[in-house]
Write a protein that holds these residues in place. Structure first.
Motif, PDB file in Angstrom:
ATOM      1  N   LEU A 287       0.815  -1.353   0.135  1.00 50.40           N
ATOM      2  CA  LEU A 287       0.069   0.019   0.134  1.00 50.40           C
ATOM      3  C   LEU A 287       0.935   1.101  -0.062  1.00 50.40           C
ATOM      4  N   ALA A 288       0.526   2.405  -0.882  1.00 46.08           N
ATOM      5  CA  ALA A 288       1.214   3.581  -0.882  1.00 46.08           C
ATOM      6  C   ALA A 288       0.169   4.810  -0.656  1.00 46.08           C
ATOM      7  N   ILE A 289       0.552   5.416   0.539  1.00 48.04           N
ATOM      8  CA  ILE A 289      -0.693   6.635   0.731  1.00 48.04           C
ATOM      9  C   ILE A 289       0.005   7.844   0.828  1.00 48.04           C
ATOM     10  N   SER A 290      -0.504   9.066   0.343  1.00 43.98           N
ATOM     11  CA  SER A 290       0.301  10.196   0.717  1.00 43.98           C
ATOM     12  C   SER A 290      -0.609  11.301   1.100  1.00 43.98           C
ATOM     13  N   ILE A 291      -0.331  12.145   1.952  1.00 45.58           N
ATOM     14  CA  ILE A 291      -1.195  13.048   2.603  1.00 45.58           C
ATOM     15  C   ILE A 291      -0.422  14.545   2.379  1.00 45.58           C
TER      16      ILE A 291
END
Length: 691
Positions: A287-291
């Motif tokens: 999983l790749a998440i960016s904020i």
């Protein structure tokens, strides 16, 4: 039985009415700005300042306004009370869940439940935020959102909300769903509105902003996404995106556009995961998440700064990334919020344990007028990145004055040098060596004079609306004539070497002239034309905001820097060769002769250094990050006054030219002296006696 049903129905009707009209207190007083339909937070003046005399460094405090708990602290500064801290809060654990109880969560099937099953006892006290959420809204955390959004964003409430988010991140992050992440982000968005950013300054705990960033990142790390990419959160001041990745995934990127304020256009931010990094992943999906935080950078406080007076303003989005441990490097592109002409971008990562920006984890790949691109190392301690305005800006006024005065002096000196050379030309060009020496001096002066004129045109042109074609022309001629200056310096160095080795005496003057012009103008022309042909089609020839060779996009500046530095190195070798040859003592030399040799070496170095471009070596130091201002000033002085140095060391200090000038002046006075002597000669006297 019928009475029981009626009672249950009445209870449900009452609860339904209560739930449709939540009871939230809003304190209205003079000066307050209430929350509007758009959900903007309220801000207002809480209390008048302390009264009475004020002495330096003294403190005082006053209670908060009605319905708020805490106090406001003031410090005396400049004989005036200045607000320093504030802990006024209207929020509490009880207030968050005041409208929630067990009966309000009954389903529609409640009327059919026997009355003795329903529990109408007083609700159990809420011990903590986590406890209250588990009781009231364990699936989506939505029960706290309205109360938080309706609260006034005082400094005390901001600190309380940060503690709420920390507690949720610690105690309720077992199974983070999209709904939970949305509610969590709505709470965080309330205290990141630009209208409440000034209130962060009065929070006593200066680590509150760092705690917020760390809490959001930790909570997002537990988020689960399946199958397709998702745009999870799309609040005004916090956005979250995520998608599954594996080793077969091509290079992926997150694209954000967020508003820094309610009036500005969206600021762009891009997170790229290179394909070579994705190859490190195992076959199973990760999983790749960016904020993206558009306003958090304005309130992040660094701890243990070496120079706290040196500002390090964040000039782009703060981008957080949550990646598998196998991935170590990412590319980030930041659009600049502020775009001063001479400020540089510095790529940084936020070190969560040190609570400060770390320059060592990132390098700047691209830095142009409106954006910067960074290559950063991703670690568990550094998961958030941004760009800073470089604190190492140069005092432009000092350099501008030096450049202006120096160029004026340089142009006048070069014109005077050419006038002197024209005056004494016939008397000093006796041999082939002397002829070529003065040809070199004249062409060095002409090249530097022309380059200075084009530099002035380019500098003045930068202040006006730029036309790309004209800027290309200015850059081309500046590049060509500065290169010609260096190549004529190179030819002069070669001339000195061959003069020492007695080679040019065997060459014809025409052949030496052909070699000189081929080196002095032919080589620069080839380099300049090639640079234009390669970079202009992609509009990468000139810099953004300046008529000079581009560095950030195409590295066109190397077409000037490499030849110049190579020629400087060759000229250094020439100086050493001259020093060695002039150091050979003749037979019967004494200590006085040794002293004379040392003086000759010093004279040779003093003459060759400005003429052969050694002063440009100081330019290397100015390219290094963190270079002291003194190096920039030295380089600007030596570079701007180089025309004066050519006049002084290449012309005035040459004793042959001085002798030729004296002879020229004598020849101008000679006719009047001849006439005077003729009138007083004995022959004329005898003729007068005969008459």
């Amino acid at each position: 039985m019928k009475s029981q049903v009626i009672m249950v129905c009445c209870v449900m009707l009452f609860l339904a009415t209560e739930s449709s009209h939540p009871r939230t207190k809003i304190h209205i007083k003079d000066g307050d700005k209430l929350q509007g339909p758009e959900g903007k937070p309220k801000t207002g003046k809480m209390q008048e300042k302390c009264q009475g005399l004020c002495s330096t460094s003294s403190n005082c405090s006053q209670p908060c306004a009605q319905h708020f708990h805490g106090e406001i602290g003031f410090t005396c500064s400049g004989n005036k009370w200045q607000k320093s801290t504030e802990t006024c809060t209207s929020l509490s654990v009880e207030a968050l869940f005041k409208g929630s109880n067990s009966a309000s969560r009954l389903s529609i099937a409640a009327p059919f439940i026997p009355l003795h099953i329903l529990d109408f006892r007083a609700p159990e006290p809420i011990k903590s935020v986590a406890h209250g959420i588990r009781k009231n809204c364990p699936l989506d955390f939505a029960c706290i959102v309205d109360t938080v959004k309706s609260s006034e964003a005082t400094s005390g409430n901001i600190a309380f909300i940060v503690e709420i988010l920390k507690n949720i991140s610690t105690d309720l992050s077992d199974n983070v769903t999209r709904e939970k992440m949305k509610s969590y982000s709505k709470v965080a968005n309330h205290i990141l509105d630009p209208a409440v950013i000034p209130n962060w300054a009065f929070i006593p705990d200066k680590n509150a902003s760092s705690d917020l960033l760390q809490a959001v990142n930790a909570f997002a790390r537990r988020l689960r996404i399946y199958h397709e990419p998702e745009h999870i959160v799309d609040e005004l001041f916090i956005q979250t995106k995520g998608f599954p990745i594996n080793h077969n995934t091509q290079g992926r990127s997150f694209n954000f556009s967020s508003n820094v304020s309610n009036t500005t256009e969206g600021i762009l931010g891009i997170v790229e995961i290179p394909s070579q990094e994705l190859w490190k992943l195992p076959p199973n999906a990760s999983l790749a998440i960016s904020i993206a935080f558009p306003t958090l950078g304005a309130v992040l406080k660094e701890a243990h700064l070496q120079d706290e007076d040196l500002p390090r303003p964040v000039n782009g989005l703060v981008l957080s990334v949550i990646l598998p441990e196998e991935l170590k490097q990412i590319l980030l592109t930041f659009e600049k919020i502020n775009r001063p002409q001479n400020a540089r971008a510095q790529c940084v990562g936020w070190h969560s344990s040190r609570r400060r920006w770390d320059e060592s984890v990132c390098e700047t790949v691209l830095d142009v007028a409106n954006r910067a691109k960074c290559r950063c190392n991703y670690t568990n301690a550094v998961t958030s990145f941004s760009i800073l305005m470089s604190p190492r800006s140069i005092d432009n006024k000092v350099l501008d004055y030096i450049t202006c005065i120096g160029l004026s002096s340089s142009i006048l000196s070069l014109i005077l040098c050419l006038i002197i050379e024209a005056t004494v030309w016939s008397r000093v060009v006796v041999t082939e060596i002397s002829y070529m020496r003065h040809v070199c001096i004249v062409n060095i002066a002409v090249s530097l004079l022309t380059a200075n004129v084009w530099f002035i045109l380019g500098t003045n042109f930068n202040r006006k609306a730029q036309d790309y074609n004209w800027c290309v022309a200015v850059t081309f001629f500046s590049h060509f004539f500065y290169l010609s200056l260096f190549f004529w310096m190179l030819f002069k160095a070669l001339l000195i070497i061959y003069g020492i080795l007695v080679v040019f005496r065997r060459m014809m003057k025409s052949r030496m002239m052909a070699i000189g012009f081929a080196i002095g103008y032919g080589c620069p022309l080839v380099i300049a034309v090639t640079t234009v042909a390669v970079t202009v089609p992609g509009r990468g020839y000139t810099r953004h905001g300046a008529c000079w060779l581009n560095w950030d996009d195409t590295k066109a500046l190397l077409a000037f820097a490499i030849p110049a530095l190579v020629i400087v190195a060759v000229n250094l070798v020439v100086v050493l060769v001259v020093a060695v040859n002039t150091q050979r003592p003749s037979i019967g030399s004494s200590k006085s002769q040794d002293l004379a040799i040392i003086m000759r070496i010093s004279k040779n170095v003093a003459i060759l250094t400005p003429l052969l471009g050694l002063t440009w070596g100081f330019g290397i130091a100015t390219l290094l990050q963190g270079t002291s201002l003194i190096f920039h000033i030295i380089f600007a002085l030596l570079n701007a006054f180089q025309g004066f140095f050519i006049l002084l060391f290449g012309t005035i200090m040459d004793h042959k030219i001085r002798d030729a000038l004296r002879m020229r002046m004598s020849s101008l006075k000679a006719p009047s002296r001849v006439a005077e002597n003729a009138s007083l000669s004995p022959t004329n006297g005898s003729k007068l006696m005969h008459r």
